[in-house]
Design a protein around this motif. Structure first.
Motif, PDB file in Angstrom:
ATOM      1  N   GLU A 161       0.843  -1.188   0.000  1.00 54.10           N
ATOM      2  CA  GLU A 161       0.000   0.000   0.000  1.00 54.10           C
ATOM      3  C   GLU A 161       0.880   1.241   0.000  1.00 54.10           C
ATOM      4  O   GLU A 161       2.080   1.166   0.312  1.00 54.10           O
ATOM      5  N   ASN A 162       0.292   2.363  -0.334  1.00 56.83           N
ATOM      6  CA  ASN A 162       1.032   3.627  -0.296  1.00 56.83           C
ATOM      7  C   ASN A 162       1.543   3.884   1.124  1.00 56.83           C
ATOM      8  O   ASN A 162       0.802   3.739   2.092  1.00 56.83           O
ATOM      9  N   GLY A 163       2.824   4.251   1.231  1.00 57.64           N
ATOM     10  CA  GLY A 163       3.434   4.488   2.541  1.00 57.64           C
ATOM     11  C   GLY A 163       4.233   3.310   3.059  1.00 57.64           C
ATOM     12  O   GLY A 163       5.009   3.453   4.008  1.00 57.64           O
ATOM     13  N   ASP A 164       4.063   2.120   2.456  1.00 56.09           N
ATOM     14  CA  ASP A 164       4.833   0.945   2.865  1.00 56.09           C
ATOM     15  C   ASP A 164       6.282   1.043   2.389  1.00 56.09           C
ATOM     16  O   ASP A 164       6.619   1.841   1.506  1.00 56.09           O
ATOM     17  N   ILE A 165       7.106   0.181   2.963  1.00 54.79           N
ATOM     18  CA  ILE A 165       8.484   0.014   2.507  1.00 54.79           C
ATOM     19  C   ILE A 165       8.569  -1.306   1.750  1.00 54.79           C
ATOM     20  O   ILE A 165       8.336  -2.372   2.325  1.00 54.79           O
ATOM     21  N   ALA A 166       8.876  -1.230   0.464  1.00 57.07           N
ATOM     22  CA  ALA A 166       9.048  -2.432  -0.348  1.00 57.07           C
ATOM     23  C   ALA A 166      10.539  -2.722  -0.477  1.00 57.07           C
ATOM     24  O   ALA A 166      11.294  -1.870  -0.956  1.00 57.07           O
ATOM     25  N   VAL A 167      10.962  -3.888  -0.038  1.00 56.19           N
ATOM     26  CA  VAL A 167      12.356  -4.299  -0.195  1.00 56.19           C
ATOM     27  C   VAL A 167      12.444  -5.064  -1.515  1.00 56.19           C
ATOM     28  O   VAL A 167      11.836  -6.132  -1.665  1.00 56.19           O
ATOM     29  N   ILE A 168      13.212  -4.510  -2.463  1.00 60.38           N
ATOM     30  CA  ILE A 168      13.170  -5.039  -3.830  1.00 60.38           C
ATOM     31  C   ILE A 168      14.561  -5.302  -4.393  1.00 60.38           C
ATOM     32  O   ILE A 168      15.536  -4.674  -4.016  1.00 60.38           O
ATOM     33  N   ASP A 169      14.582  -6.283  -5.325  1.00 56.43           N
ATOM     34  CA  ASP A 169      15.707  -6.460  -6.246  1.00 56.43           C
ATOM     35  C   ASP A 169      15.200  -6.005  -7.617  1.00 56.43           C
ATOM     36  O   ASP A 169      14.058  -6.303  -7.987  1.00 56.43           O
ATOM     37  N   PHE A 170      16.026  -5.289  -8.354  1.00 53.16           N
ATOM     38  CA  PHE A 170      15.538  -4.791  -9.642  1.00 53.16           C
ATOM     39  C   PHE A 170      16.681  -4.683 -10.642  1.00 53.16           C
ATOM     40  O   PHE A 170      17.837  -4.554 -10.283  1.00 53.16           O
ATOM     41  N   GLU A 171      16.315  -4.749 -11.919  1.00 53.82           N
ATOM     42  CA  GLU A 171      17.259  -4.493 -13.001  1.00 53.82           C
ATOM     43  C   GLU A 171      16.505  -3.818 -14.125  1.00 53.82           C
ATOM     44  O   GLU A 171      15.413  -4.244 -14.500  1.00 53.82           O
ATOM     45  N   GLY A 172      17.099  -2.732 -14.657  1.00 51.09           N
ATOM     46  CA  GLY A 172      16.439  -1.959 -15.693  1.00 51.09           C
ATOM     47  C   GLY A 172      17.042  -2.178 -17.070  1.00 51.09           C
ATOM     48  O   GLY A 172      18.246  -2.434 -17.206  1.00 51.09           O
ATOM     49  N   PHE A 173      16.171  -2.083 -18.103  1.00 48.62           N
ATOM     50  CA  PHE A 173      16.600  -2.306 -19.482  1.00 48.62           C
ATOM     51  C   PHE A 173      16.038  -1.204 -20.378  1.00 48.62           C
ATOM     52  O   PHE A 173      14.878  -0.807 -20.238  1.00 48.62           O
ATOM     53  N   VAL A 174      16.854  -0.719 -21.287  1.00 51.80           N
ATOM     54  CA  VAL A 174      16.417   0.200 -22.335  1.00 51.80           C
ATOM     55  C   VAL A 174      16.698  -0.491 -23.666  1.00 51.80           C
ATOM     56  O   VAL A 174      17.837  -0.881 -23.931  1.00 51.80           O
ATOM     57  N   ASP A 175      15.652  -0.666 -24.455  1.00 48.60           N
ATOM     58  CA  ASP A 175      15.777  -1.428 -25.716  1.00 48.60           C
ATOM     59  C   ASP A 175      16.326  -2.818 -25.441  1.00 48.60           C
ATOM     60  O   ASP A 175      17.175  -3.342 -26.177  1.00 48.60           O
ATOM     61  N   PHE A 179      21.212  -1.199 -18.509  1.00 52.15           N
ATOM     62  CA  PHE A 179      21.992   0.041 -18.507  1.00 52.15           C
ATOM     63  C   PHE A 179      22.695   0.238 -17.169  1.00 52.15           C
ATOM     64  O   PHE A 179      22.256  -0.279 -16.133  1.00 52.15           O
ATOM     65  N   GLU A 180      23.782   0.986 -17.211  1.00 49.61           N
ATOM     66  CA  GLU A 180      24.600   1.201 -16.031  1.00 49.61           C
ATOM     67  C   GLU A 180      23.807   1.949 -14.954  1.00 49.61           C
ATOM     68  O   GLU A 180      23.125   2.928 -15.222  1.00 49.61           O
ATOM     69  N   GLY A 181      23.907   1.454 -13.722  1.00 45.99           N
ATOM     70  CA  GLY A 181      23.222   2.094 -12.608  1.00 45.99           C
ATOM     71  C   GLY A 181      21.772   1.678 -12.470  1.00 45.99           C
ATOM     72  O   GLY A 181      21.056   2.185 -11.606  1.00 45.99           O
ATOM     73  N   VAL A 227      19.945   7.761 -20.938  1.00 44.69           N
ATOM     74  CA  VAL A 227      18.577   7.263 -20.762  1.00 44.69           C
ATOM     75  C   VAL A 227      17.522   8.362 -20.799  1.00 44.69           C
ATOM     76  O   VAL A 227      16.322   8.067 -20.769  1.00 44.69           O
ATOM     77  N   ALA A 228      17.927   9.620 -20.867  1.00 44.48           N
ATOM     78  CA  ALA A 228      16.981  10.742 -20.805  1.00 44.48           C
ATOM     79  C   ALA A 228      15.899  10.618 -21.866  1.00 44.48           C
ATOM     80  O   ALA A 228      16.184  10.437 -23.051  1.00 44.48           O
ATOM     81  N   GLY A 229      14.628  10.679 -21.433  1.00 47.11           N
ATOM     82  CA  GLY A 229      13.498  10.648 -22.353  1.00 47.11           C
ATOM     83  C   GLY A 229      13.188   9.293 -22.941  1.00 47.11           C
ATOM     84  O   GLY A 229      12.260   9.173 -23.758  1.00 47.11           O
ATOM     85  N   LYS A 230      13.897   8.242 -22.532  1.00 47.66           N
ATOM     86  CA  LYS A 230      13.702   6.915 -23.137  1.00 47.66           C
ATOM     87  C   LYS A 230      12.770   6.040 -22.296  1.00 47.66           C
ATOM     88  O   LYS A 230      12.655   6.201 -21.083  1.00 47.66           O
ATOM     89  N   GLU A 231      12.110   5.092 -22.989  1.00 44.39           N
ATOM     90  CA  GLU A 231      11.287   4.107 -22.299  1.00 44.39           C
ATOM     91  C   GLU A 231      12.191   3.056 -21.673  1.00 44.39           C
ATOM     92  O   GLU A 231      13.210   2.660 -22.255  1.00 44.39           O
ATOM     93  N   ALA A 232      11.803   2.602 -20.480  1.00 47.20           N
ATOM     94  CA  ALA A 232      12.611   1.592 -19.793  1.00 47.20           C
ATOM     95  C   ALA A 232      11.704   0.533 -19.178  1.00 47.20           C
ATOM     96  O   ALA A 232      10.562   0.808 -18.790  1.00 47.20           O
ATOM     97  N   ARG A 233      12.242  -0.667 -19.107  1.00 48.99           N
ATOM     98  CA  ARG A 233      11.541  -1.783 -18.480  1.00 48.99           C
ATOM     99  C   ARG A 233      12.365  -2.284 -17.299  1.00 48.99           C
ATOM    100  O   ARG A 233      13.569  -2.489 -17.414  1.00 48.99           O
ATOM    101  N   PHE A 234      11.707  -2.448 -16.162  1.00 45.84           N
ATOM    102  CA  PHE A 234      12.391  -2.946 -14.970  1.00 45.84           C
ATOM    103  C   PHE A 234      11.812  -4.293 -14.569  1.00 45.84           C
ATOM    104  O   PHE A 234      10.584  -4.453 -14.482  1.00 45.84           O
ATOM    105  N   GLU A 235      12.683  -5.238 -14.351  1.00 44.68           N
ATOM    106  CA  GLU A 235      12.275  -6.523 -13.774  1.00 44.68           C
ATOM    107  C   GLU A 235      12.492  -6.428 -12.270  1.00 44.68           C
ATOM    108  O   GLU A 235      13.622  -6.217 -11.804  1.00 44.68           O
ATOM    109  N   VAL A 236      11.395  -6.559 -11.524  1.00 42.68           N
ATOM    110  CA  VAL A 236      11.430  -6.306 -10.081  1.00 42.68           C
ATOM    111  C   VAL A 236      10.962  -7.531  -9.312  1.00 42.68           C
ATOM    112  O   VAL A 236       9.941  -8.140  -9.647  1.00 42.68           O
ATOM    113  N   HIS A 237      11.733  -7.873  -8.264  1.00 43.61           N
ATOM    114  CA  HIS A 237      11.323  -8.934  -7.335  1.00 43.61           C
ATOM    115  C   HIS A 237      11.117  -8.297  -5.976  1.00 43.61           C
ATOM    116  O   HIS A 237      12.018  -7.632  -5.441  1.00 43.61           O
ATOM    117  N   VAL A 238       9.921  -8.474  -5.408  1.00 39.34           N
ATOM    118  CA  VAL A 238       9.621  -7.940  -4.076  1.00 39.34           C
ATOM    119  C   VAL A 238       9.944  -9.015  -3.052  1.00 39.34           C
ATOM    120  O   VAL A 238       9.269 -10.048  -2.980  1.00 39.34           O
TER     121      VAL A 238
END
Length: 427
Positions: A161-175, A179-181, A227-238
């Motif tokens: 819910e809004n206000g919770d703390i989600a502990v996550i693993d994530f990795e982002g991809f552009v195209d 990407f770094e960071g 990455v400015a202005g680009k679409e990105a996809r993140f794979e997230v594990h909660v």
């Protein structure tokens, strides 16, 4: 004192002046006495080495910087008086020549007062807009205080819910390329904090612990170029969902875990602080609008060099702060301001025109109104600054700020008070 006066530009003068070898040597000796205990010299007990031995071991210039800071403010003030130059901004000062047994030669680029035609500065009509502190404002701060002092508990019976703390693993991809960071593990993300890319946190609401989810976002244009202005996809594990536990929030808990005596005391203190801040902000905004009206009604011309000099002057203040803290400028700015030299220079550049205009116009108003600073007012300000910066005596303040600078600041405060006292509130 022999002072050479050279006109560089219309409102820019170069002063060349000196400090006698005798006076500079006295300053070096004072610096030596102040710092001798810091030096370790082979063959001498710590703090017992003679000055000549320290200078031989560490080079003759070991005491120069601090000695220059000691003698420069008074020497510059005397140079101004002797030359008759009216400075309206902090000068850019360089050491032209320094040799043992000879006078120390300084040069100062001084911005002089251009012709200023004042408009009205009394009877200025600007509305002072007060902000009323609402119960919602108070509740928001109470909630923040509760979060700051509450313990986190793991939630396993509901989704995020809004206000919770989600502990996550994530990795982002552009195209589809990482990407770094864009990768992190066990990251504690407060949902609704706005910490991540816009839209990221909202897509985690409703997700359960141990779920995997795909988050799609668009990077804002102000992000770094890759990455400015680009679409990105993140794979997230909660991996975990946590919430702030405020169920035990009562008078006893407040007393033990905060600086308040009870919930009522906390609410009253928060309300008083918010009202004080709101009043201060309203006064500051009103004061700024008044000053802007006075500046807009005055006629004069400022040069680009005036703005450049202002930026350099402001940066030199931070160089002094860094030196006083025994830090490099970049480290000081990063630690205390969270910025870089380039960013700070750009910020000062955006305010340069306003500050230069204000200095010029206030100087003219002070002359017309006969506004001056008494020696007692000057001494009182020195003592205030010494206390503020935790200096043992006012000599250390004078090494950072010239007498002219301090007096100019007091004059500006008096001019602002004059404008405010004569301002008119719209009916």
């Amino acid at each position: 004192m022999a002072v050479k006066n050279e006109q560089i530009e219309k409102n820019l003068v170069k002063l060349t002046f000196e400090v006698s070898a005798e006076d500079f040597d006295k300053a070096i000796n004072q610096v030596y006495k102040k710092n001798v205990k810091k030096f370790n010299v082979p063959g001498y007990r710590k703090g017992k080495a003679p000055r000549k031995i320290i200078e031989k071991y560490y080079t003759e210039a070991v005491f120069y910087d601090e000695a220059i800071n000691s003698v420069l403010p008074q020497a510059y003030d005397e140079a101004l008086k002797e030359s008759g130059v009216e400075s309206v901004a902090r000068p850019e000062i360089d050491v032209e020549e320094i040799k043992k047994g000879e006078p120390v030669v300084f040069t100062a680029l001084v911005t002089t007062k251009p012709e200023v035609k004042l408009g009205d500065y009394k009877g200025i009509e600007v509305e002072k807009i007060d902000h009323t502190v609402t119960d919602e404002d108070v509740d928001k701060d109470i909630e923040a205080t509760q979060k700051k002092n509450a313990r986190l508990i793991t939630v396993d019976d509901r989704a995020i819910e809004n206000g919770d703390i989600a502990v996550i693993d994530f990795e982002g991809f552009v195209d589809d390329v990482a990407f770094e960071g864009g990768k992190g593990e066990d990251y504690e993300l407060e949902i609704g904090s706005g910490t991540f890319i816009p839209g990221f946190e909202d897509q985690l609401i409703g997700v359960n612990a141990e779920d995997d989810v795909e988050v799609n976002v668009v990077f804002p244009d102000e992000y770094y170029e890759e990455v400015a202005g680009k679409e990105a996809r993140f794979e997230v594990h909660v991996s975990k969902v946590q919430a702030y536990d405020t169920s035990v929030w009562n008078d006893e808990y407040v007393k033990q875990n905060t600086d308040y005596e009870s919930q009522e005391d906390m609410e009253n203190s928060i309300r008083n602080d918010l009202e004080s801040t709101a009043q201060s902000d309203a006064t500051s905004n009103w004061e700024y609008d008044l000053i802007q009206e006075v500046l807009n009604g005055s006629e004069f011309q400022i040069e680009e060099s005036d703005k450049d000099l202002y930026v350099d002057q402001m940066m030199s203040e931070y160089e002094s702060y860094a030196a006083a803290a025994n830090m490099e400028l970049d480290d000081y700015l990063s630690t205390y301001l969270g910025t870089t030299e380039a960013q700070l220079r750009e910020f000062f550049r955006t305010t340069a025109e306003f500050r230069v205009k204000m200095t010029l116009v206030f100087h003219e108003i002070a002359q017309q109104e006969g506004i001056t600073v008494s020696d007692q007012e000057y001494e009182d300000r020195l003592n205030e600054l010494a206390k503020q910066y935790n200096y043992e005596n006012t000599d250390d303040i004078v090494s950072l700020y010239s007498e002219e600078m301090i007096r100019e600041e007091i004059v500006q405060e008096k001019v602002i008070s004059l404008i405010e006292e004569n301002a008119v509130q719209p009916e």
